[in-house]
Design a protein around this motif. Structure first.
Motif, PDB file in Angstrom:
ATOM      1  N   LYS A 198      -8.651 -78.293  34.851  1.00 43.13           N
ATOM      2  CA  LYS A 198      -8.626 -77.406  33.849  1.00 43.13           C
ATOM      3  C   LYS A 198      -8.230 -76.186  33.642  1.00 43.13           C
ATOM      4  CE  LYS A 198     -12.208 -79.920  31.489  1.00 43.13           C
ATOM      5  NZ  LYS A 198     -14.034 -79.128  30.801  1.00 43.13           N
ATOM      6  N   VAL A 199      -7.381 -75.498  32.752  1.00 45.39           N
ATOM      7  CA  VAL A 199      -7.191 -74.558  32.768  1.00 45.39           C
ATOM      8  C   VAL A 199      -8.118 -73.191  32.249  1.00 45.39           C
ATOM      9  CG1 VAL A 199      -5.825 -72.600  31.613  1.00 45.39           C
ATOM     10  CG2 VAL A 199      -4.371 -74.448  32.613  1.00 45.39           C
ATOM     11  N   ALA A 200      -8.897 -73.867  31.532  1.00 50.05           N
ATOM     12  CA  ALA A 200     -10.460 -73.339  31.077  1.00 50.05           C
ATOM     13  C   ALA A 200     -10.399 -71.812  30.679  1.00 50.05           C
ATOM     14  CB  ALA A 200     -11.251 -73.036  31.900  1.00 50.05           C
ATOM     15  N   ASP A 201     -11.055 -70.975  31.059  1.00 47.91           N
ATOM     16  CA  ASP A 201     -11.058 -69.372  31.002  1.00 47.91           C
ATOM     17  C   ASP A 201      -9.897 -68.569  32.048  1.00 47.91           C
ATOM     18  OD1 ASP A 201     -12.297 -69.837  29.023  1.00 47.91           O
ATOM     19  OD2 ASP A 201     -14.352 -69.647  29.997  1.00 47.91           O
ATOM     20  N   LYS A 202      -8.837 -68.596  32.521  1.00 44.92           N
ATOM     21  CA  LYS A 202      -8.493 -68.734  33.409  1.00 44.92           C
ATOM     22  C   LYS A 202      -7.172 -67.541  32.804  1.00 44.92           C
ATOM     23  CE  LYS A 202      -6.764 -72.250  35.413  1.00 44.92           C
ATOM     24  NZ  LYS A 202      -6.614 -73.326  36.659  1.00 44.92           N
ATOM     25  N   ASP A 203      -6.874 -68.078  31.793  1.00 46.74           N
ATOM     26  CA  ASP A 203      -5.462 -67.468  30.814  1.00 46.74           C
ATOM     27  C   ASP A 203      -5.868 -67.503  29.395  1.00 46.74           C
ATOM     28  OD1 ASP A 203      -3.338 -67.149  33.107  1.00 46.74           O
ATOM     29  OD2 ASP A 203      -3.126 -69.029  32.910  1.00 46.74           O
ATOM     30  N   LYS A 204      -6.060 -66.404  29.481  1.00 55.16           N
ATOM     31  CA  LYS A 204      -6.328 -65.953  27.987  1.00 55.16           C
ATOM     32  C   LYS A 204      -4.672 -64.788  27.043  1.00 55.16           C
ATOM     33  CE  LYS A 204     -11.789 -66.657  28.101  1.00 55.16           C
ATOM     34  NZ  LYS A 204     -12.243 -67.309  27.568  1.00 55.16           N
ATOM     35  N   ASP A 205      -5.357 -65.425  25.498  1.00 50.84           N
ATOM     36  CA  ASP A 205      -4.587 -64.344  25.657  1.00 50.84           C
ATOM     37  C   ASP A 205      -5.291 -62.963  24.757  1.00 50.84           C
ATOM     38  OD1 ASP A 205      -2.345 -66.043  24.742  1.00 50.84           O
ATOM     39  OD2 ASP A 205      -3.386 -67.166  23.262  1.00 50.84           O
ATOM     40  N   ASP A 206      -4.398 -62.173  24.733  1.00 49.14           N
ATOM     41  CA  ASP A 206      -4.812 -60.590  24.010  1.00 49.14           C
ATOM     42  C   ASP A 206      -6.600 -60.271  23.324  1.00 49.14           C
ATOM     43  OD1 ASP A 206      -3.461 -58.941  25.868  1.00 49.14           O
ATOM     44  OD2 ASP A 206      -1.793 -59.219  24.485  1.00 49.14           O
ATOM     45  N   ASP A 207      -6.233 -61.909  22.317  1.00 50.88           N
ATOM     46  CA  ASP A 207      -7.098 -62.081  21.404  1.00 50.88           C
ATOM     47  C   ASP A 207      -8.944 -62.492  21.795  1.00 50.88           C
ATOM     48  OD1 ASP A 207      -6.589 -64.318  21.125  1.00 50.88           O
ATOM     49  OD2 ASP A 207      -6.096 -64.153  18.834  1.00 50.88           O
ATOM     50  N   GLY A 208      -8.600 -63.109  23.043  1.00 46.45           N
ATOM     51  CA  GLY A 208      -9.344 -63.929  23.974  1.00 46.45           C
ATOM     52  C   GLY A 208      -8.994 -65.084  23.811  1.00 46.45           C
ATOM     53  N   LYS A 209      -9.000 -65.954  23.438  1.00 45.98           N
ATOM     54  CA  LYS A 209      -8.424 -66.856  23.115  1.00 45.98           C
ATOM     55  C   LYS A 209      -7.573 -67.515  24.664  1.00 45.98           C
ATOM     56  CE  LYS A 209      -8.409 -67.280  18.125  1.00 45.98           C
ATOM     57  NZ  LYS A 209      -7.077 -67.708  16.744  1.00 45.98           N
ATOM     58  N   ASN A 210      -8.000 -69.405  24.672  1.00 48.85           N
ATOM     59  CA  ASN A 210      -7.683 -70.196  25.801  1.00 48.85           C
ATOM     60  C   ASN A 210      -6.187 -70.056  25.811  1.00 48.85           C
ATOM     61  OD1 ASN A 210     -10.174 -70.114  26.645  1.00 48.85           O
ATOM     62  ND2 ASN A 210     -10.749 -72.048  26.510  1.00 48.85           N
ATOM     63  N   ASN A 211      -5.483 -70.384  26.638  1.00 45.06           N
ATOM     64  CA  ASN A 211      -4.103 -69.509  26.989  1.00 45.06           C
ATOM     65  C   ASN A 211      -3.262 -70.769  27.287  1.00 45.06           C
ATOM     66  OD1 ASN A 211      -1.368 -69.617  27.185  1.00 45.06           O
ATOM     67  ND2 ASN A 211      -0.616 -67.802  27.411  1.00 45.06           N
ATOM     68  N   ASP A 212      -3.768 -72.323  27.567  1.00 44.62           N
ATOM     69  CA  ASP A 212      -2.774 -73.050  28.321  1.00 44.62           C
ATOM     70  C   ASP A 212      -1.444 -73.534  28.814  1.00 44.62           C
ATOM     71  OD1 ASP A 212      -5.132 -74.483  27.790  1.00 44.62           O
ATOM     72  OD2 ASP A 212      -5.650 -75.881  26.509  1.00 44.62           O
ATOM     73  N   ASN A 213      -0.568 -72.227  27.802  1.00 46.47           N
ATOM     74  CA  ASN A 213       0.535 -72.346  28.475  1.00 46.47           C
ATOM     75  C   ASN A 213       0.703 -71.039  28.853  1.00 46.47           C
ATOM     76  OD1 ASN A 213       1.414 -74.888  27.064  1.00 46.47           O
ATOM     77  ND2 ASN A 213       1.244 -74.316  25.118  1.00 46.47           N
ATOM     78  N   ALA A 214       0.527 -70.305  29.620  1.00 47.79           N
ATOM     79  CA  ALA A 214       0.758 -69.307  30.589  1.00 47.79           C
ATOM     80  C   ALA A 214       1.838 -69.125  30.997  1.00 47.79           C
ATOM     81  CB  ALA A 214      -0.917 -69.399  31.279  1.00 47.79           C
ATOM     82  N   THR A 215       2.199 -67.563  30.971  1.00 48.05           N
ATOM     83  CA  THR A 215       3.441 -67.531  31.025  1.00 48.05           C
ATOM     84  C   THR A 215       3.693 -67.744  32.499  1.00 48.05           C
ATOM     85  OG1 THR A 215       3.578 -65.202  31.320  1.00 48.05           O
ATOM     86  CG2 THR A 215       3.981 -66.251  29.050  1.00 48.05           C
ATOM     87  N   PRO A 216       4.556 -67.914  33.296  1.00 47.10           N
ATOM     88  CA  PRO A 216       4.955 -68.201  35.063  1.00 47.10           C
ATOM     89  C   PRO A 216       4.318 -66.215  35.566  1.00 47.10           C
ATOM     90  CG  PRO A 216       7.074 -68.977  33.982  1.00 47.10           C
ATOM     91  CD  PRO A 216       5.632 -68.578  32.678  1.00 47.10           C
ATOM     92  N   ILE A 217       4.495 -65.152  34.426  1.00 41.82           N
ATOM     93  CA  ILE A 217       4.023 -63.689  35.003  1.00 41.82           C
ATOM     94  C   ILE A 217       2.298 -63.728  35.112  1.00 41.82           C
ATOM     95  CG2 ILE A 217       3.924 -61.523  33.705  1.00 41.82           C
ATOM     96  CD1 ILE A 217       5.885 -62.401  36.033  1.00 41.82           C
ATOM     97  N   ARG A 218       1.656 -64.623  33.718  1.00 43.70           N
ATOM     98  CA  ARG A 218       0.669 -64.461  33.875  1.00 43.70           C
ATOM     99  C   ARG A 218      -0.304 -65.163  35.373  1.00 43.70           C
ATOM    100  NH1 ARG A 218      -1.296 -64.972  27.868  1.00 43.70           N
ATOM    101  NH2 ARG A 218      -2.997 -63.433  28.538  1.00 43.70           N
ATOM    102  N   ILE A 219       0.104 -66.632  35.364  1.00 44.27           N
ATOM    103  CA  ILE A 219      -0.275 -67.430  36.829  1.00 44.27           C
ATOM    104  C   ILE A 219       0.041 -66.857  37.975  1.00 44.27           C
ATOM    105  CG2 ILE A 219       0.320 -69.311  37.652  1.00 44.27           C
ATOM    106  CD1 ILE A 219       1.538 -70.277  34.822  1.00 44.27           C
ATOM    107  N   ILE A 220       1.267 -66.072  37.538  1.00 46.15           N
ATOM    108  CA  ILE A 220       1.566 -64.876  39.450  1.00 46.15           C
ATOM    109  C   ILE A 220       0.176 -64.192  39.634  1.00 46.15           C
ATOM    110  CG2 ILE A 220       2.690 -63.822  41.066  1.00 46.15           C
ATOM    111  CD1 ILE A 220       3.598 -67.009  41.286  1.00 46.15           C
ATOM    112  N   HIS A 221      -0.330 -63.580  38.437  1.00 43.87           N
ATOM    113  CA  HIS A 221      -0.597 -61.897  38.224  1.00 43.87           C
ATOM    114  C   HIS A 221      -2.072 -62.770  39.095  1.00 43.87           C
ATOM    115  CE1 HIS A 221      -2.170 -58.120  37.545  1.00 43.87           C
ATOM    116  NE2 HIS A 221      -3.465 -58.624  36.262  1.00 43.87           N
TER     117      HIS A 221
END
Length: 136
Positions: free
Chosen positions: A68-91
């Motif tokens: 699960k991606v769960a809460d690992k990557d959130k958009d600026d509005d706090g919603k889950n982002n299952d399609n996180a950009t490579p930069i977000r993943i690496i960060h």
């Protein structure tokens, strides 16, 4: 062996379990030539298939993730982002690794990798770094 290890009632149950594990990518025939069956061939657990790479702990496939991606990557509005950009993943992974390293510094200020590997967060990092497999 599966029948004995998992206390299954029949050889057929063991074959069904092995077939399911292979179809999901959890085990692989050592030369990738054979399907699981009661044939005496050797199979390897996924984390040991390619032990020299960090992100072999889990498999990320085209249908989605095996974790699960769960809460690992959130958009600026706090919603889950299952399609996180490579930069977000690496960060995110970089921050997680930085926290791990900072907890395992020796007296000289160097990372003590022998204690780091025993930290539960290391195994979280090991699993999450598999997400890099989906970056193309």
């Amino acid at each position: 062996a599966l029948q004995r290890i998992f206390h299954l009632k029949s050889k057929e149950e063991a074959i069904e379990l092995g077939t399911t594990l292979q179809s999901k990518g959890y085990i692989t025939h050592v030369t990738k030539d054979h399907a699981f069956n009661d044939n005496g061939y050797y199979f390897r657990l996924q984390p040991f298939q390619t032990p020299n790479i960090l992100n072999s702990f889990l498999i990320w496939n085209n249908e989605g993730m095996t974790m699960k991606v769960a809460d690992k990557d959130k958009d600026d509005d706090g919603k889950n982002n299952d399609n996180a950009t490579p930069i977000r993943i690496i960060h995110r992974l970089s921050k997680l690794w930085g926290k791990l390293e900072s907890r395992h510094l020796n007296q000289e200020g160097m990372v003590d990798h022998s204690t780091l590997r025993n930290d539960d967060s290391y195994w979280k990092f090991e699993a999450e770094v598999c997400e890099i497999q989906r970056i193309s």
